[in-house]
Design a protein around this motif. Sequence first.
Motif, PDB file in Angstrom:
ATOM      1  N   ALA A 100      20.322  30.512  32.682  1.00  0.00           N
ATOM      2  CA  ALA A 100      19.061  29.849  32.755  1.00  0.00           C
ATOM      3  C   ALA A 100      18.124  30.669  31.922  1.00  0.00           C
ATOM      4  CB  ALA A 100      18.773  29.964  34.275  1.00  0.00           C
ATOM      5  N   ALA A 101      18.340  32.073  31.907  1.00  0.00           N
ATOM      6  CA  ALA A 101      17.410  32.719  30.854  1.00  0.00           C
ATOM      7  C   ALA A 101      17.768  32.127  29.515  1.00  0.00           C
ATOM      8  CB  ALA A 101      17.835  34.267  31.177  1.00  0.00           C
ATOM      9  N   GLN A 102      18.953  32.093  29.076  1.00  0.00           N
ATOM     10  CA  GLN A 102      19.368  31.876  27.647  1.00  0.00           C
ATOM     11  C   GLN A 102      18.810  30.309  27.305  1.00  0.00           C
ATOM     12  OE1 GLN A 102      23.710  32.391  27.191  1.00  0.00           O
ATOM     13  NE2 GLN A 102      23.198  33.796  25.697  1.00  0.00           N
ATOM     14  N   ASN A 103      18.784  29.627  28.280  1.00  0.00           N
ATOM     15  CA  ASN A 103      18.151  28.284  28.091  1.00  0.00           C
ATOM     16  C   ASN A 103      16.657  28.295  27.879  1.00  0.00           C
ATOM     17  OD1 ASN A 103      20.685  27.148  28.163  1.00  0.00           O
ATOM     18  ND2 ASN A 103      20.564  26.398  30.294  1.00  0.00           N
ATOM     19  N   LEU A 104      16.184  29.181  28.789  1.00  0.00           N
ATOM     20  CA  LEU A 104      14.777  29.301  28.712  1.00  0.00           C
ATOM     21  C   LEU A 104      14.349  30.051  27.448  1.00  0.00           C
ATOM     22  CD1 LEU A 104      11.794  29.377  29.933  1.00  0.00           C
ATOM     23  CD2 LEU A 104      12.519  31.454  31.123  1.00  0.00           C
ATOM     24  N   MET A 105      15.342  30.979  26.927  1.00  0.00           N
ATOM     25  CA  MET A 105      15.000  31.702  25.556  1.00  0.00           C
ATOM     26  C   MET A 105      14.852  30.464  24.204  1.00  0.00           C
ATOM     27  SD  MET A 105      13.943  34.589  25.702  1.00  0.00           S
ATOM     28  CE  MET A 105      14.147  34.815  24.002  1.00  0.00           C
ATOM     29  N   TYR A 108      11.670  28.996  24.590  1.00  0.00           N
ATOM     30  CA  TYR A 108      10.588  29.702  23.814  1.00  0.00           C
ATOM     31  C   TYR A 108      10.966  29.605  22.378  1.00  0.00           C
ATOM     32  CZ  TYR A 108       9.154  31.889  28.349  1.00  0.00           C
ATOM     33  OH  TYR A 108       8.639  32.135  29.515  1.00  0.00           O
ATOM     34  N   CYS A 109      12.086  29.812  21.873  1.00  0.00           N
ATOM     35  CA  CYS A 109      12.222  29.787  20.357  1.00  0.00           C
ATOM     36  C   CYS A 109      11.855  28.525  19.772  1.00  0.00           C
ATOM     37  CB  CYS A 109      13.720  30.152  20.019  1.00  0.00           C
ATOM     38  SG  CYS A 109      13.992  31.684  20.365  1.00  0.00           S
ATOM     39  N   GLY A 110      12.341  27.379  20.392  1.00  0.00           N
ATOM     40  CA  GLY A 110      11.832  26.022  19.873  1.00  0.00           C
ATOM     41  C   GLY A 110      10.605  25.687  19.926  1.00  0.00           C
ATOM     42  N   SER A 111       9.634  26.301  20.917  1.00  0.00           N
ATOM     43  CA  SER A 111       8.197  26.067  21.055  1.00  0.00           C
ATOM     44  C   SER A 111       7.593  27.057  20.018  1.00  0.00           C
ATOM     45  CB  SER A 111       7.854  25.878  22.359  1.00  0.00           C
ATOM     46  OG  SER A 111       8.063  27.223  22.896  1.00  0.00           O
ATOM     47  N   LYS A 112       8.229  28.039  19.449  1.00  0.00           N
ATOM     48  CA  LYS A 112       7.802  28.876  18.483  1.00  0.00           C
ATOM     49  C   LYS A 112       6.940  29.963  19.292  1.00  0.00           C
ATOM     50  CE  LYS A 112       8.012  26.293  14.343  1.00  0.00           C
ATOM     51  NZ  LYS A 112       9.241  25.998  14.447  1.00  0.00           N
ATOM     52  N   LYS A 118      10.618  37.390  23.546  1.00  0.00           N
ATOM     53  CA  LYS A 118      10.814  38.738  23.466  1.00  0.00           C
ATOM     54  C   LYS A 118      10.053  39.523  25.122  1.00  0.00           C
ATOM     55  CE  LYS A 118      11.973  38.751  18.782  1.00  0.00           C
ATOM     56  NZ  LYS A 118      11.869  39.607  17.510  1.00  0.00           N
ATOM     57  N   ALA A 119       8.906  39.141  25.236  1.00  0.00           N
ATOM     58  CA  ALA A 119       8.515  39.806  26.287  1.00  0.00           C
ATOM     59  C   ALA A 119       9.109  39.387  27.804  1.00  0.00           C
ATOM     60  CB  ALA A 119       6.803  39.470  26.369  1.00  0.00           C
ATOM     61  N   PHE A 120       9.569  38.312  27.941  1.00  0.00           N
ATOM     62  CA  PHE A 120      10.406  37.757  28.949  1.00  0.00           C
ATOM     63  C   PHE A 120      11.557  38.672  28.978  1.00  0.00           C
ATOM     64  CE2 PHE A 120      14.060  35.105  30.267  1.00  0.00           C
ATOM     65  CZ  PHE A 120      13.644  34.829  31.565  1.00  0.00           C
ATOM     66  N   ILE A 121      12.274  38.769  27.840  1.00  0.00           N
ATOM     67  CA  ILE A 121      13.694  39.683  28.011  1.00  0.00           C
ATOM     68  C   ILE A 121      13.134  41.101  28.550  1.00  0.00           C
ATOM     69  CG2 ILE A 121      15.155  40.598  26.574  1.00  0.00           C
ATOM     70  CD1 ILE A 121      15.339  38.139  24.852  1.00  0.00           C
ATOM     71  N   ARG A 122      12.051  41.818  27.704  1.00  0.00           N
ATOM     72  CA  ARG A 122      11.758  43.131  28.228  1.00  0.00           C
ATOM     73  C   ARG A 122      11.472  43.226  29.560  1.00  0.00           C
ATOM     74  NH1 ARG A 122       9.077  43.011  23.374  1.00  0.00           N
ATOM     75  NH2 ARG A 122       7.190  42.580  24.522  1.00  0.00           N
ATOM     76  N   GLU A 123      10.602  42.079  30.112  1.00  0.00           N
ATOM     77  CA  GLU A 123       9.975  42.545  31.450  1.00  0.00           C
ATOM     78  C   GLU A 123      11.021  42.226  32.554  1.00  0.00           C
ATOM     79  OE1 GLU A 123       6.954  39.218  31.460  1.00  0.00           O
ATOM     80  OE2 GLU A 123       5.821  40.396  29.936  1.00  0.00           O
ATOM     81  N   ASN A 124      12.121  41.547  32.175  1.00  0.00           N
ATOM     82  CA  ASN A 124      13.120  41.310  33.113  1.00  0.00           C
ATOM     83  C   ASN A 124      14.498  42.051  32.871  1.00  0.00           C
ATOM     84  OD1 ASN A 124      12.235  38.812  34.955  1.00  0.00           O
ATOM     85  ND2 ASN A 124      11.677  38.238  32.882  1.00  0.00           N
ATOM     86  N   GLN A 125      14.306  42.992  31.728  1.00  0.00           N
ATOM     87  CA  GLN A 125      15.161  43.763  31.376  1.00  0.00           C
ATOM     88  C   GLN A 125      16.580  43.221  31.284  1.00  0.00           C
ATOM     89  OE1 GLN A 125      15.156  47.024  34.584  1.00  0.00           O
ATOM     90  NE2 GLN A 125      13.199  47.608  33.441  1.00  0.00           N
ATOM     91  N   LEU A 126      16.587  41.762  30.641  1.00  0.00           N
ATOM     92  CA  LEU A 126      17.737  41.047  30.596  1.00  0.00           C
ATOM     93  C   LEU A 126      18.750  41.730  29.833  1.00  0.00           C
ATOM     94  CD1 LEU A 126      15.734  37.614  30.892  1.00  0.00           C
ATOM     95  CD2 LEU A 126      17.364  38.510  32.460  1.00  0.00           C
ATOM     96  N   GLN A 127      18.480  42.039  28.277  1.00  0.00           N
ATOM     97  CA  GLN A 127      19.677  42.419  27.754  1.00  0.00           C
ATOM     98  C   GLN A 127      20.376  43.685  28.436  1.00  0.00           C
ATOM     99  OE1 GLN A 127      19.739  41.474  24.355  1.00  0.00           O
ATOM    100  NE2 GLN A 127      21.806  42.307  24.466  1.00  0.00           N
ATOM    101  N   SER A 128      19.881  44.537  28.824  1.00  0.00           N
ATOM    102  CA  SER A 128      20.687  45.819  29.561  1.00  0.00           C
ATOM    103  C   SER A 128      21.436  45.143  30.777  1.00  0.00           C
ATOM    104  CB  SER A 128      19.785  46.859  29.921  1.00  0.00           C
ATOM    105  OG  SER A 128      18.610  46.504  30.665  1.00  0.00           O
TER     106      SER A 128
END
Length: 149
Positions: A100-105, A108-112, A118-128
Amino acid sequence: EGRYLGRPESDWDRSKAMTCLGIALSDNRRPEELNVKEVDLATMRRVWPDDRENINATLQNLALAYHNRGRYDDALRLEEQLYSETKAMCGASSVQVFRAAQNLMASYCGSKRYATGKAFIRENQLQSLVSRTLGQDHYRTITWPSTRC
């Protein structure tokens, strides 16, 4: 209760037929696709409001249809809803939440809205979280969208 071809709105086979019709219209890039998927979602919410799994699958189908037609803001609205609901249902470190996070990303990218993504990834600490949960070599970790958005 509404009927279509003699079947009540609450008939499960009728609902699945609508889903299949939406998929077929999508495969053929037909403009009616969005109407069918929107009706399918409205019906699911009205007739089976507690069936979150199927409602979320229908939401995802509609979000993808919006995304594929360049309606990124509409897709984004649904993807944000899906992420929140999936996280509440499955917990923060589940494969369903990562999907779901990848689809949301992607929305975000499609709507520029790169900074928001990037803030969404950081705030949710998704990468780690993805890396810790799935491992460094898992395809979701390797293909994580933070480097592409």
